[in-house]
Scaffold this active site. Structure first.
Site, PDB file in Angstrom:
ATOM      1  CE  LYS A  22      -7.338   1.575   3.633  1.00 19.26           C
ATOM      2  NZ  LYS A  22      -6.071   1.916   4.321  1.00 19.26           N
ATOM      3  CD  GLU A  48      -2.622   1.120   2.728  1.00 17.07           C
ATOM      4  OE1 GLU A  48      -2.242   0.386   3.674  1.00 17.07           O
ATOM      5  OE2 GLU A  48      -3.619   1.856   2.810  1.00 17.07           O
ATOM      6  CB  CYS A  72      -4.564  -1.695   4.598  1.00 19.67           C
ATOM      7  SG  CYS A  72      -3.465  -1.819   6.014  1.00 19.67           S
TER       8      CYS A  72
HETATM    9  O1  LIG Z   1      -6.963  -2.332  10.620  1.00 18.66           O
HETATM   10  C1  LIG Z   1      -5.822  -2.201  11.061  1.00 18.66           C
HETATM   11  O2  LIG Z   1      -5.500  -2.578  12.193  1.00 18.66           O
HETATM   12  C2  LIG Z   1      -4.748  -1.571  10.232  1.00 18.66           C
HETATM   13  C3  LIG Z   1      -5.296  -0.826   9.061  1.00 18.66           C
HETATM   14  C4  LIG Z   1      -4.315   0.060   8.429  1.00 18.66           C
HETATM   15  O3  LIG Z   1      -3.217   0.219   8.892  1.00 18.66           O
HETATM   16  C5  LIG Z   1      -4.658   0.719   7.168  1.00 18.66           C
HETATM   17  O4  LIG Z   1      -5.768   0.536   6.644  1.00 18.66           O
HETATM   18  O5  LIG Z   1      -3.786   1.427   6.641  1.00 18.66           O
END
Ligand SMILES: O=C(O)CCC(=O)C(=O)O
Length: 261
Positions: free
Chosen positions: A112, A43, A146
């Site tokens: 996203k 990401e 993520c």
């Molecule tokens: O859900 C999480 O614990 C991490 C999510 C995260 O770091 C993100 O979406 O960038």
């Protein structure tokens, strides 16, 4: 049919796209000796989480990154799940996953949907509105970014439309490594699909990142797992296994969506 997947688990220079392009060039070169069918990047790999400077450093319409990835896909004859990039659009910045096929064609972009408030994404980023479904080599795949993996209904919206592998690109912090592993394995078991999670390594001013990129089969078995540092994680996946598992335990046919509202 077998597909060889390589995840580039890299450290990301904070707010320094030029340095990150160089790192990815070096790692593409290294990965190419393994001749993968698909390479996955993490990401926000061009900028990292330098959110307060995104207006300056985000890539306008992701154009520079798309061109960079198109050249690499053609040079190495590989499909790219090109990680996500800070993508400056007319109204703000999106966190956009780029899918490029080995002919250099931009196959899909997914921005996203679920912004992660704990890391202030909702302050600096605009959410997307499209799905992450795409096709490569006639297979139906899905992409997620993520925090999206905490929303099983979002992932199901893709597998119920036929996705047989889910590619997750991430900057997942080390303090929730156990969640990363458990959520990815759960998404693989409940959707009877391959799950490929490509995380970053290293740290930024606010977080230490977990690494531990994973390749998980449709039974939920981990077939490859990285450590916490820079690494190229590769494994072959047998796409026929998805159909076999779905035949043995036919959860898609057994669903009762009319009761799920
Ligand atoms: O859900 C999480 O614990 C991490 C999510 C995260 O770091 C993100 O979406 O960038």
């Amino acid at each position: 049919m077998k597909l060889k997947i390589s995840c580039i688990q890299m450290d990301i220079a904070f707010g320094n796209p030029q340095k990150n392009y160089k790192t990815v060039e070096r790692l593409f070169d290294k990965t190419s000796t393994e001749k993968p069918d698909i390479i996955v990047l993490p990401e926000l790999w061009t900028t990292g989480y330098d959110l307060t400077r995104l207006n300056e450093i985000a890539d306008f319409k992701a154009a520079q990154t798309i061109e960079f990835l198109q050249n690499a896909a053609q040079k190495y004859q590989v499909h790219l799940i090109g990680g996500s990039v800070a993508n400056r659009v007319d109204k703000g910045v999106k966190n956009t996953l780029l899918i490029i096929n080995k002919d250099g064609r931009l196959v899909h972009q997914y921005s996203k949907l679920h912004l992660f408030k704990l890391m202030d994404e909702h302050v600096y980023l605009e959410a997307g509105s499209e799905k992450g479904l795409f096709q490569l080599d006639n297979y139906q795949f899905a992409g997620a970014i993520c925090y999206d993996i905490r929303f099983p209904e979002w992932i199901r919206a893709h597998t119920s439309e036929g996705a047989e592998a889910l590619f997750v690109v991430a900057e997942w912090p080390a303090q929730r490594l156990s969640h990363w592993r458990a959520l990815l394995i759960a998404r693989a078991i409940e959707n009877q699909c391959y799950v490929i999670g490509c995380n970053r390594s290293g740290q930024d001013p606010n977080n230490q990142f977990a690494g531990h990129s994973l390749i998980i089969d449709p039974w939920g078995e981990v077939i490859a797992e990285a450590g916490e540092s820079e690494e190229i994680l590769s494994a072959e996946i047998e796409m026929d296994l998805v159909k076999e598992v779905r035949k043995q335990i036919p959860i898609f046919a057994d669903r009762k969506p009319e009761f799920y509202k």
